[in-house]
Design a protein around this motif. Structure first.
Motif, PDB file in Angstrom:
ATOM      1  N   LEU A  66      -7.847  -6.124   2.460  1.00 16.57           N
ATOM      2  CA  LEU A  66      -8.850  -5.529   2.901  1.00 16.57           C
ATOM      3  C   LEU A  66      -8.669  -5.145   4.535  1.00 16.57           C
ATOM      4  O   LEU A  66      -8.929  -4.028   5.171  1.00 16.57           O
ATOM      5  CB  LEU A  66     -10.314  -6.008   2.989  1.00 16.57           C
ATOM      6  CG  LEU A  66     -10.744  -6.198   1.453  1.00 16.57           C
ATOM      7  CD1 LEU A  66     -11.956  -7.113   1.413  1.00 16.57           C
ATOM      8  CD2 LEU A  66     -10.681  -4.871   0.521  1.00 16.57           C
ATOM      9  N   GLU A  67      -8.457  -6.029   5.206  1.00 23.73           N
ATOM     10  CA  GLU A  67      -8.063  -5.913   6.810  1.00 23.73           C
ATOM     11  C   GLU A  67      -7.033  -6.972   7.233  1.00 23.73           C
ATOM     12  O   GLU A  67      -6.776  -8.053   6.699  1.00 23.73           O
ATOM     13  CB  GLU A  67      -9.415  -6.265   7.464  1.00 23.73           C
ATOM     14  CG  GLU A  67      -9.481  -6.010   8.802  1.00 23.73           C
ATOM     15  CD  GLU A  67     -10.968  -6.581   9.491  1.00 23.73           C
ATOM     16  OE1 GLU A  67     -11.016  -6.742  10.641  1.00 23.73           O
ATOM     17  OE2 GLU A  67     -11.946  -6.770   8.636  1.00 23.73           O
ATOM     18  N   ALA A 112      -3.111  -4.874   5.490  1.00 25.79           N
ATOM     19  CA  ALA A 112      -4.072  -3.934   4.917  1.00 25.79           C
ATOM     20  C   ALA A 112      -3.657  -2.949   3.846  1.00 25.79           C
ATOM     21  O   ALA A 112      -2.735  -2.220   4.228  1.00 25.79           O
ATOM     22  CB  ALA A 112      -5.090  -3.430   6.009  1.00 25.79           C
ATOM     23  N   GLY A 113      -4.150  -3.016   2.481  1.00 23.47           N
ATOM     24  CA  GLY A 113      -3.542  -2.115   1.761  1.00 23.47           C
ATOM     25  C   GLY A 113      -2.672  -2.423   0.474  1.00 23.47           C
ATOM     26  O   GLY A 113      -2.486  -1.965  -0.512  1.00 23.47           O
ATOM     27  N   ASP A 114      -2.188  -3.695   0.732  1.00 18.89           N
ATOM     28  CA  ASP A 114      -1.321  -4.278  -0.042  1.00 18.89           C
ATOM     29  C   ASP A 114      -2.036  -5.036  -1.229  1.00 18.89           C
ATOM     30  O   ASP A 114      -3.184  -5.718  -0.815  1.00 18.89           O
ATOM     31  CB  ASP A 114      -0.236  -5.478   0.637  1.00 18.89           C
ATOM     32  CG  ASP A 114       0.497  -4.808   1.617  1.00 18.89           C
ATOM     33  OD1 ASP A 114       0.542  -3.655   1.527  1.00 18.89           O
ATOM     34  OD2 ASP A 114       1.243  -5.717   2.422  1.00 18.89           O
ATOM     35  N   ARG A 173      -8.822 -10.463  12.410  1.00 17.71           N
ATOM     36  CA  ARG A 173      -8.971 -11.224  11.254  1.00 17.71           C
ATOM     37  C   ARG A 173      -8.288 -10.683   9.997  1.00 17.71           C
ATOM     38  O   ARG A 173      -7.916  -9.526  10.037  1.00 17.71           O
ATOM     39  CB  ARG A 173     -10.501 -11.303  10.898  1.00 17.71           C
ATOM     40  CG  ARG A 173     -11.018 -10.048  10.669  1.00 17.71           C
ATOM     41  CD  ARG A 173     -12.802 -10.339  10.464  1.00 17.71           C
ATOM     42  NE  ARG A 173     -13.404  -9.064  10.160  1.00 17.71           N
ATOM     43  CZ  ARG A 173     -14.840  -8.957   9.502  1.00 17.71           C
ATOM     44  NH1 ARG A 173     -15.210  -9.927   9.513  1.00 17.71           N
ATOM     45  NH2 ARG A 173     -15.030  -7.830   9.255  1.00 17.71           N
ATOM     46  N   PHE A 174      -8.012 -11.515   9.106  1.00 16.76           N
ATOM     47  CA  PHE A 174      -7.298 -11.073   7.857  1.00 16.76           C
ATOM     48  C   PHE A 174      -8.310 -11.408   6.819  1.00 16.76           C
ATOM     49  O   PHE A 174      -8.902 -12.319   6.573  1.00 16.76           O
ATOM     50  CB  PHE A 174      -6.058 -11.987   7.861  1.00 16.76           C
ATOM     51  CG  PHE A 174      -5.381 -11.985   6.310  1.00 16.76           C
ATOM     52  CD1 PHE A 174      -4.580 -10.868   6.009  1.00 16.76           C
ATOM     53  CD2 PHE A 174      -5.225 -13.179   5.445  1.00 16.76           C
ATOM     54  CE1 PHE A 174      -3.826 -10.404   5.037  1.00 16.76           C
ATOM     55  CE2 PHE A 174      -4.604 -12.796   4.325  1.00 16.76           C
ATOM     56  CZ  PHE A 174      -3.770 -11.749   4.055  1.00 16.76           C
ATOM     57  N   ARG A 175      -8.524 -10.420   5.808  1.00 18.98           N
ATOM     58  CA  ARG A 175      -9.396 -10.580   4.908  1.00 18.98           C
ATOM     59  C   ARG A 175      -8.741  -9.975   3.607  1.00 18.98           C
ATOM     60  O   ARG A 175      -8.127  -8.691   3.601  1.00 18.98           O
ATOM     61  CB  ARG A 175     -10.645  -9.650   5.413  1.00 18.98           C
ATOM     62  CG  ARG A 175     -11.547 -10.033   6.254  1.00 18.98           C
ATOM     63  CD  ARG A 175     -12.536  -9.310   6.786  1.00 18.98           C
ATOM     64  NE  ARG A 175     -13.676  -9.007   6.053  1.00 18.98           N
ATOM     65  CZ  ARG A 175     -13.864  -7.987   5.264  1.00 18.98           C
ATOM     66  NH1 ARG A 175     -13.384  -6.992   5.234  1.00 18.98           N
ATOM     67  NH2 ARG A 175     -14.942  -8.060   4.536  1.00 18.98           N
ATOM     68  N   TYR A 176      -9.418 -10.614   2.346  1.00 19.84           N
ATOM     69  CA  TYR A 176      -8.905  -9.964   1.214  1.00 19.84           C
ATOM     70  C   TYR A 176      -9.899 -10.328   0.184  1.00 19.84           C
ATOM     71  O   TYR A 176     -10.692 -10.888   0.115  1.00 19.84           O
ATOM     72  CB  TYR A 176      -7.383 -10.450   0.642  1.00 19.84           C
ATOM     73  CG  TYR A 176      -7.183 -11.937   0.679  1.00 19.84           C
ATOM     74  CD1 TYR A 176      -7.786 -12.852  -0.463  1.00 19.84           C
ATOM     75  CD2 TYR A 176      -6.546 -12.740   1.643  1.00 19.84           C
ATOM     76  CE1 TYR A 176      -7.575 -14.310  -0.348  1.00 19.84           C
ATOM     77  CE2 TYR A 176      -6.487 -14.140   1.777  1.00 19.84           C
ATOM     78  CZ  TYR A 176      -7.009 -14.826   0.491  1.00 19.84           C
ATOM     79  OH  TYR A 176      -6.939 -16.094   0.504  1.00 19.84           O
ATOM     80  N   GLY A 215       0.826  -1.287   0.061  1.00 19.39           N
ATOM     81  CA  GLY A 215      -0.052  -0.101   0.199  1.00 19.39           C
ATOM     82  C   GLY A 215       0.953   1.250  -0.178  1.00 19.39           C
ATOM     83  O   GLY A 215       0.258   2.434  -0.577  1.00 19.39           O
ATOM     84  N   ALA A 216       2.020   1.286   0.743  1.00 21.07           N
ATOM     85  CA  ALA A 216       2.881   2.486   0.779  1.00 21.07           C
ATOM     86  C   ALA A 216       3.335   2.958  -0.541  1.00 21.07           C
ATOM     87  O   ALA A 216       3.968   3.819  -0.826  1.00 21.07           O
ATOM     88  CB  ALA A 216       3.905   2.197   1.722  1.00 21.07           C
TER      89      ALA A 216
END
Length: 268
Positions: A211-212, A228-230, A249-252, A29-30
């Motif tokens: 997403l998270e 998040a953001g990658d 939690r991890f969400r994509y 994301g960066a």
């Protein structure tokens, strides 16, 4: 409009987690700064990050845009390819989607499938951010193109993966057995400690936008930490596994191509 944007200070180190290999790519994301945005003809007050596009010898079936539209912005002719289908997923803000003459208001979690040849346009009611995934629909004998629809994440069908006690689940928006759909865009969720406990290796290529949360992903020969953001871009047959190691939690958002013969023409 707020967003990734901006630039690191001149005092910052250049090293990051970005990587592009023969089997996968990771765009943190960066890396999504102001100076790597794109724009499209026919849009007002919009910018986007093109995270995936068809490339010979790599991902070949789809494009993935992360789009920011300022309040009042939008397009009356966003899609210029009559064979392209699209999926919209709203991350923040509010947009008005006019689809085949009917207007729908989409907020965070809003999801739309846009069939090939659909008549649609979009207007931002507030500053908004959304994902726009595009793929040319692949005809099949005896199969009619899918029908457009609008829904939201909360109305999707969430199915836990076998033998995971719910730690790994997928929210689906179309029936996997529906042969009209030649791609799926789902949301995958891992509870803390959830895993993909083996190296998946399959013909589908993937685009994954986190997403998270955060996790460690096995991609080909490497372990890569993502958050998040990658965005991750996986070539067909790239081995993949995952461990959700964060406190939440991890969400994509997951793209994959499905339900069609392998093309026997190299590159097409």
């Amino acid at each position: 409009m707020t967003g990734p944007g901006g630039l690191p200070p001149q005092s910052a180190l250049m090293s990051q987690r970005a990587v592009f290999t023969e089997a996968y790519a990771v765009i943190p994301g960066a890396c999504m700064t102001d100076i790597v945005t794109s724009a499209l003809p026919g849009w007002r007050d919009m910018r986007m990050w093109i995270l995936a596009r068809p490339m010979t010898g790599f991902a070949e079936t789809f494009s993935h845009y992360l789009v920011e539209v300022a309040a009042g912005g939008g397009s009356s002719q966003p899609e210029v390819d009559g064979a392209a289908q699209g999926i919209l997923y709203v991350v923040s803000g509010e947009v008005a989607l006019t689809l085949d003459g009917a207007e729908h208001v989409l907020e965070a979690g809003g999801y739309a499938y846009l069939a090939p040849g659909a008549d649609w346009h979009l207007a931002a009611q507030s500053d908004a951010r959304l994902h726009w995934i595009r793929k040319r629909w692949t005809p099949a004998v005896g199969v009619a193109p899918p029908t457009s629809f609008v829904t939201q994440e909360a109305l999707g069908t969430t199915v836990a993966m076998p033998d995971t006690d719910g730690r790994w689940a997928t929210t689906r928006f179309v029936d996997p057995a529906d042969m009209a759909h030649d791609c799926h865009v789902n949301i995958v969720t891992f509870e803390p400690g959830g895993t993909i406990p083996f190296e998946e290796t399959h013909v589908m290529e993937h685009g994954l936008f986190v997403l998270e949360g955060k996790a460690v992903y096995r991609l080909n020969r490497d372990w890569v930490e993502v958050e998040a953001g990658d965005f991750m871009w996986l070539r067909a047959f790239c081995p993949q596994a995952c461990y959700a190691g964060g406190p939440s939690r991890f969400r994509y958002l997951l793209y994959k191509d499905v339900n069609r013969h392998a093309c026997l023409t190299l590159g097409g």
